[in-house]
Design a protein around this motif. Structure first.
Motif, PDB file in Angstrom:
ATOM      1  N   ALA A  71       0.863  -1.188   0.000  1.00 32.38           N
ATOM      2  CA  ALA A  71       0.000   0.000   0.000  1.00 32.38           C
ATOM      3  C   ALA A  71       0.893   1.230   0.000  1.00 32.38           C
ATOM      4  O   ALA A  71       2.066   1.171   0.397  1.00 32.38           O
ATOM      5  CB  ALA A  71      -0.916   0.016   1.226  1.00 32.38           C
ATOM      6  N   VAL A  72       0.330   2.333  -0.458  1.00 29.65           N
ATOM      7  CA  VAL A  72       1.083   3.583  -0.576  1.00 29.65           C
ATOM      8  C   VAL A  72       0.359   4.682   0.202  1.00 29.65           C
ATOM      9  O   VAL A  72      -0.873   4.730   0.202  1.00 29.65           O
ATOM     10  CB  VAL A  72       1.211   3.995  -2.071  1.00 29.65           C
ATOM     11  N   VAL A  73       1.153   5.517   0.875  1.00 24.66           N
ATOM     12  CA  VAL A  73       0.618   6.744   1.484  1.00 24.66           C
ATOM     13  C   VAL A  73       1.259   7.923   0.771  1.00 24.66           C
ATOM     14  O   VAL A  73       2.479   7.914   0.535  1.00 24.66           O
ATOM     15  CB  VAL A  73       0.938   6.800   2.997  1.00 24.66           C
ATOM     16  N   PHE A 107      -3.394   5.689  -0.169  1.00 25.71           N
ATOM     17  CA  PHE A 107      -4.072   6.531   0.810  1.00 25.71           C
ATOM     18  C   PHE A 107      -3.532   7.952   0.692  1.00 25.71           C
ATOM     19  O   PHE A 107      -2.328   8.185   0.875  1.00 25.71           O
ATOM     20  CB  PHE A 107      -3.871   5.939   2.209  1.00 25.71           C
ATOM     21  N   VAL A 108      -4.426   8.872   0.339  1.00 22.80           N
ATOM     22  CA  VAL A 108      -4.037  10.258   0.078  1.00 22.80           C
ATOM     23  C   VAL A 108      -4.465  11.113   1.267  1.00 22.80           C
ATOM     24  O   VAL A 108      -5.665  11.151   1.603  1.00 22.80           O
ATOM     25  CB  VAL A 108      -4.722  10.782  -1.212  1.00 22.80           C
ATOM     26  N   VAL A 109      -3.508  11.790   1.890  1.00 22.96           N
ATOM     27  CA  VAL A 109      -3.826  12.621   3.049  1.00 22.96           C
ATOM     28  C   VAL A 109      -4.210  14.013   2.568  1.00 22.96           C
ATOM     29  O   VAL A 109      -3.476  14.647   1.800  1.00 22.96           O
ATOM     30  CB  VAL A 109      -2.627  12.684   4.021  1.00 22.96           C
ATOM     31  N   THR A 110      -5.384  14.457   3.005  1.00 16.61           N
ATOM     32  CA  THR A 110      -5.943  15.722   2.518  1.00 16.61           C
ATOM     33  C   THR A 110      -6.813  16.326   3.615  1.00 16.61           C
ATOM     34  O   THR A 110      -7.262  15.625   4.525  1.00 16.61           O
ATOM     35  CB  THR A 110      -6.785  15.470   1.243  1.00 16.61           C
ATOM     36  N   HIS A 111      -7.051  17.626   3.515  1.00 13.76           N
ATOM     37  CA  HIS A 111      -8.010  18.251   4.431  1.00 13.76           C
ATOM     38  C   HIS A 111      -9.439  18.155   3.893  1.00 13.76           C
ATOM     39  O   HIS A 111     -10.371  18.547   4.580  1.00 13.76           O
ATOM     40  CB  HIS A 111      -7.649  19.724   4.634  1.00 13.76           C
ATOM     41  N   HIS A 112      -9.594  17.668   2.676  1.00 15.25           N
ATOM     42  CA  HIS A 112     -10.889  17.744   2.008  1.00 15.25           C
ATOM     43  C   HIS A 112     -11.465  16.356   1.761  1.00 15.25           C
ATOM     44  O   HIS A 112     -10.975  15.611   0.906  1.00 15.25           O
ATOM     45  CB  HIS A 112     -10.745  18.544   0.707  1.00 15.25           C
ATOM     46  N   GLN A 137      -4.283   2.759   8.206  1.00 13.28           N
ATOM     47  CA  GLN A 137      -5.161   2.178   7.181  1.00 13.28           C
ATOM     48  C   GLN A 137      -4.338   1.472   6.105  1.00 13.28           C
ATOM     49  O   GLN A 137      -4.720   0.404   5.605  1.00 13.28           O
ATOM     50  CB  GLN A 137      -6.032   3.267   6.548  1.00 13.28           C
ATOM     51  N   ALA A 138      -3.205   2.058   5.764  1.00 11.93           N
ATOM     52  CA  ALA A 138      -2.341   1.446   4.751  1.00 11.93           C
ATOM     53  C   ALA A 138      -1.748   0.140   5.266  1.00 11.93           C
ATOM     54  O   ALA A 138      -1.655  -0.846   4.525  1.00 11.93           O
ATOM     55  CB  ALA A 138      -1.229   2.425   4.343  1.00 11.93           C
ATOM     56  N   ARG A 139      -1.367   0.113   6.546  1.00  6.40           N
ATOM     57  CA  ARG A 139      -0.870  -1.132   7.149  1.00  6.40           C
ATOM     58  C   ARG A 139      -1.899  -2.243   7.037  1.00  6.40           C
ATOM     59  O   ARG A 139      -1.577  -3.381   6.686  1.00  6.40           O
ATOM     60  CB  ARG A 139      -0.582  -0.907   8.640  1.00  6.40           C
TER      61      ARG A 139
END
Lengths: 215, 215
Positions: A71-73, A107-112, A137-139
């Protein structure tokens, strides 16, 4: 046990992107030079749906990274180059078209907040409660494989700062960008992570420095 | 033919000295960490008049650098930590006491003229007409041996900018300093030098990256 591996290409003067990042030049002025070592490789071309490519030590390293990851963050900017509401983001579906090169959950970290986006082989999940949650979540998604934190600098810095990363793999490219986005700028100097060299692989175009991160 | 080799220790985040350089902490806060790999080595201890020391690959590399060099060029700040008139410089005779560790001619680039200073084994010549002149004088003094540009960052940057250096040897230490003096900050990004990896030697504490500089 699966590891969280932060991985990024850096210039000799410590920039992971050049200045003036735009939609046309997402890596900023001169930033493409940081990835030129990878473009001809079989292990880069294959996930991008391209035939052929060079083999050899660089290719093996990249292929091994890819195989080991489940998985990718990544940060929002690496996903689309944008910020703010998705409606106003011209690359709201990401840079990569219908078949992104990841072929694993991202998994894309965003405020939106936003519903997951399914593309061929890759589903992007948008995480609004921070990097720790994204890595968790990626784990879960990666099972016994690694979580790869692919950038940009801010994503890696936040993972280092929060003690979430087990390894840092820097692809050090012998060019000077002079300006741009620096890795480590977001890591507090008061209690920085400690690094221990795990391995070095050098080739004419790039030196791959793998560090274990000590807790 | 003899080469001009710029050589310096750098943190993983690109600093060659920490912030707040003082007479008590000439390398700035945390800067000593950049040189800890060298202190125990035989080839470091010997020129400092100290007995014993560790041998091994790091030691061989340092010994080889020392043997290959016939003269040293350095900036004023590396010599004394000072700036301005010599009369007001508390370290006007240099950091190293009566027997400096160079044991070869040293050329110090400064704006403030001064007669040569002879110490046991090392004569310091003060050069007021710039790095190009200092490198020329050092070449003449070194004969068929190398000229070593020992730092600081500004001296190396000026030599890179003027196309005077043939090699850059970076001792990359896996610590983060977070702030301080950055290498390459004085190199123009418009027409930067091009680097080609010549060799890598890694040990647990430091990775020695040797680059040829292409003209």
């Amino acid at each position: 046990m699966a590891k969280v591996v932060a991985e990024i290409s850096s210039s000799l003067d410590g920039y992971v992107a050049g200045p003036n990042q735009t939609l046309e030049e997402p890596l900023g002025r001169g930033g493409d030079q940081l990835h030129e070592w990878a473009y001809p490789l079989k292990s880069f071309r294959e996930p991008h749906g391209l035939p052929g490519g060079e083999t050899g030590p660089d290719d093996e390293l990249l292929a091994q990274s890819f195989r080991a990851a489940g998985a990718v963050v990544m940060g929002r900017r690496m996903f689309s180059g944008g910020a703010g509401p998705w409606e106003a983001d011209p690359k709201a579906d990401g840079w990569w078209g219908d078949e992104p090169p990841f072929h694993m959950p991202v998994f894309v970290v965003t405020h939106h907040a936003r519903e997951p986006l399914a593309k061929t082989g890759t589903t992007f999940t948008f995480v609004t409660d921070g990097f720790e949650s994204a890595v968790e979540q990626a784990r879960a998604a990666a099972g016994d494989k690694n979580v790869q934190v692919g950038g940009g600098a801010d994503a890696i810095d936040q993972c280092l700062e929060a003690g979430l990363a087990d390894e840092l793999l820097i692809h050090l490219v012998p060019v000077l960008l002079g300006d741009g986005v620096r890795l480590f700028a977001g890591v507090s100097p008061e209690l920085p992570p400690r690094f221990e060299l795990a391995s070095v692989l050098d080739s004419p175009l790039v030196t791959h420095l793998r560090y274990r991160i000590l807790r």
